[in-house]
Design an enzyme around this catalytic site. Structure first.
Site, mmCIF file in Angstrom:
data_model
loop_
_atom_site.group_PDB
_atom_site.id
_atom_site.type_symbol
_atom_site.label_atom_id
_atom_site.label_comp_id
_atom_site.label_asym_id
_atom_site.label_seq_id
_atom_site.Cartn_x
_atom_site.Cartn_y
_atom_site.Cartn_z
ATOM 1 N N CYS A 144 -24.996 70.706 33.455
ATOM 2 C CA CYS A 144 -23.988 69.654 33.660
ATOM 3 C C CYS A 144 -23.991 69.199 35.117
ATOM 4 C CB CYS A 144 -22.617 70.221 33.273
ATOM 5 S SG CYS A 144 -21.241 69.146 33.717
ATOM 6 N N CYS B 289 -12.309 58.237 28.318
ATOM 7 C CA CYS B 289 -12.695 59.608 28.666
ATOM 8 C C CYS B 289 -12.243 59.859 30.101
ATOM 9 C CB CYS B 289 -14.216 59.732 28.530
ATOM 10 S SG CYS B 289 -14.868 61.325 29.080
ATOM 11 N N CYS C 117 -21.857 62.158 32.204
ATOM 12 C CA CYS C 117 -21.589 63.472 32.768
ATOM 13 C C CYS C 117 -21.799 63.610 34.270
ATOM 14 C CB CYS C 117 -22.462 64.506 32.063
ATOM 15 S SG CYS C 117 -22.472 64.339 30.299
ATOM 16 N N CYS D 293 -21.704 75.302 34.520
ATOM 17 C CA CYS D 293 -22.696 75.172 33.446
ATOM 18 C C CYS D 293 -23.935 74.499 34.051
ATOM 19 C CB CYS D 293 -22.141 74.363 32.286
ATOM 20 S SG CYS D 293 -20.612 75.061 31.603
ATOM 21 N N CYS E 263 -16.010 70.722 39.243
ATOM 22 C CA CYS E 263 -15.731 71.737 38.221
ATOM 23 C C CYS E 263 -16.267 73.066 38.719
ATOM 24 C CB CYS E 263 -16.426 71.355 36.910
ATOM 25 S SG CYS E 263 -15.988 72.467 35.533
ATOM 26 N N GLU F 33 -14.755 60.216 37.936
ATOM 27 C CA GLU F 33 -15.264 59.218 36.997
ATOM 28 C C GLU F 33 -14.344 59.072 35.781
ATOM 29 O OE1 GLU F 33 -19.220 60.317 35.889
ATOM 30 O OE2 GLU F 33 -19.929 60.319 37.957
HETATM 31 N N1 SAH Z 1 -15.113 71.194 30.874
HETATM 32 C C1 SAH Z 1 -14.874 70.640 29.583
HETATM 33 C C2 SAH Z 1 -14.822 69.120 29.546
HETATM 34 C C3 SAH Z 1 -15.812 68.359 30.378
HETATM 35 S S1 SAH Z 1 -17.511 68.376 29.887
HETATM 36 C C4 SAH Z 1 -15.874 71.164 28.590
HETATM 37 O O1 SAH Z 1 -16.748 71.927 29.001
HETATM 38 O O2 SAH Z 1 -15.752 70.880 27.411
HETATM 39 C C5 SAH Z 1 -17.552 67.376 28.415
HETATM 40 C C6 SAH Z 1 -18.732 67.698 27.505
HETATM 41 O O3 SAH Z 1 -19.965 67.220 28.054
HETATM 42 C C7 SAH Z 1 -18.931 69.182 27.274
HETATM 43 O O4 SAH Z 1 -19.203 69.416 25.925
HETATM 44 C C8 SAH Z 1 -20.142 69.465 28.133
HETATM 45 O O5 SAH Z 1 -20.785 70.652 27.778
HETATM 46 C C9 SAH Z 1 -20.950 68.224 27.905
HETATM 47 N N2 SAH Z 1 -22.037 68.018 28.863
HETATM 48 C C10 SAH Z 1 -22.057 68.319 30.165
HETATM 49 N N3 SAH Z 1 -23.240 68.000 30.715
HETATM 50 C C11 SAH Z 1 -23.982 67.464 29.721
HETATM 51 C C12 SAH Z 1 -25.316 66.942 29.672
HETATM 52 N N4 SAH Z 1 -26.088 66.895 30.741
HETATM 53 N N5 SAH Z 1 -25.755 66.477 28.488
HETATM 54 C C13 SAH Z 1 -24.953 66.500 27.389
HETATM 55 N N6 SAH Z 1 -23.705 66.984 27.367
HETATM 56 C C14 SAH Z 1 -23.220 67.480 28.532
#
Ligand code: SAH
Length: 342
Positions: free
Chosen positions: A120, A106, A333, A117, A113, A93
């Site tokens: 995410c 972005c 995301c 987390c 990944c 994306e």
């Molecule tokens: N891996 C990197 C970059 C990609 S994620 C990182 O972790 O920073 C980009 C951002 O989106 C990160 O801050 C991540 O924690 C956040 N993110 C992921 N899923 C999300 C969600 N469901 N709601 C809000 N932020 C989210």
């Protein structure tokens, strides 16, 4: 570095590799093609200042990396989101966001990944593969063509994947965007889950990019649960690496905080966060959690967001609440891809 299995794509070629493809041509042709692809963001077919055989040669030697599968607009046209298919069928994306004073793209750095987390959508789906430099750069080129006549001013490496887990390809993309494509390093932001060796490598690079660290919790017990890589790189090591980055680069450090109802939105969470921010003069970006199918919690309600931010501000911390662009198109995301998986 090339896209796996299929040879280089258009923006995988660096200048030397392009010169090899055009070895029988006068050297000014290499300049023309390089400038056309980067400075003017042209397709090879649009390089009308070079002979047709040269255009064809570029197309054959270095085909486009991306094929748009879904393109969706949201926010009255201010946001565009692409689901791109790569040459091996993998999907990623990219998002383009228009603001009054800037235009931001972005980009994804990996398909999927491995950081896992739980909140995410990309983390829930797991890791496919690293992207090549060309696959990262071309996301910006496609978005920049769509943004015209406005110019892309900012690129955030906040799409799918962990940029610092794909360091070499990501850094080469940073250099390409900063040099030939002409986006200032201070308008490039790498976002990381907190890969400490990667942050230390970044601190030693010449270009001063912005660093965003996805914190989400400010004590190890909570962060171990939300961001599993914290067990490998706990907060004291992470903060020491952040300090080294700030000292070396003099760039603003920001912490990302997805505000999750009842999980990390209480006054004590704000106090813990403020304590980490102060010595680093870090800025906080708060984004209410976007709900995803694999995670039961919800984003904090507006009033709770306001109170959390007020408490940080009272403690002397700079805070921005990020608007959740593209919610109506699942731009949040990894959700667009999740909806289009077979
Ligand atoms: N891996 C990197 C970059 C990609 S994620 C990182 O972790 O920073 C980009 C951002 O989106 C990160 O801050 C991540 O924690 C956040 N993110 C992921 N899923 C999300 C969600 N469901 N709601 C809000 N932020 C989210």
């Amino acid at each position: 570095m090339s896209a796996p299995g299929r040879g280089p794509t258009r923006y995988d070629l660096d200048r030397a590799a392009l010169a090899e493809v055009l070895a029988d041509q006068p050297s000014y042709r290499v300049d023309q093609v390089w400038e056309g692809l980067h400075g003017q963001l042209r397709h090879p077919a649009e390089l009308t200042n070079v002979p047709a055989v040269v255009r064809q040669r570029i197309d054959d030697a270095a085909p486009a990396a991306l094929r748009p599968v879904v393109v969706r607009a949201a926010d009255d046209g201010a946001t565009t989101k692409w689901l791109h298919e790569l040459r091996d069928g993998t999907q990623i994306e990219t998002v383009l966001m228009h603001y009054a004073e800037r235009v931001t793209v972005c980009v994804s750095t990996q398909a999927g990944c491995a950081m896992a987390c739980g909140f995410c959508a990309t983390g829930q789906a797991g890791f496919d593969r690293h992207l090549s430099t060309g696959e990262i750069v071309e996301q910006v080129v496609v978005a920049a063509r769509a943004a015209a006549p406005r110019r892309v001013s900012n690129v955030v490496f906040m799409g799918m994947g962990e940029p610092l887990a794909n360091y070499d390809a990501t850094w080469a993309a940073v250099e390409r965007l900063q040099g030939p494509i002409g986006i200032s390093a201070r308008h490039l932001t790498l976002s990381t889950v907190g890969i400490v060796p990667g942050i230390r490598r970044l601190a030693a690079e010449a270009l001063p990019v912005n660093l965003a660290v996805s914190l989400h919790a400010a004590n190890d017990a909570d962060r171990d649960a939300l961001v599993p890589i914290n067990r490998r790189y706990p907060l004291d090591e992470l903060m020491a690496a952040c300090e080294a980055y700030v000292a070396a680069k003099r760039r603003r450090l920001s912490f990302e905080w997805a505000l999750i109802a009842d999980v990390n939105d209480q006054p004590r969470h704000a106090d813990e966060l403020a304590a980490l921010c102060r010595p680093l003069r870090a800025h906080v970006n708060v984004i209410p959690l976007n709900p995803t199918p694999g995670y039961l919690a919800i984003g904090s309600p507006t009033e709770r967001v306001r109170r959390f931010c007020d408490r940080l501000r009272d403690a002397g911390v700079n805070v921005t609440v990020r608007d959740t662009r593209g919610r109506d198109i699942d731009a949040a995301c990894g959700q667009l891809r999740a909806d289009h998986q077979p």
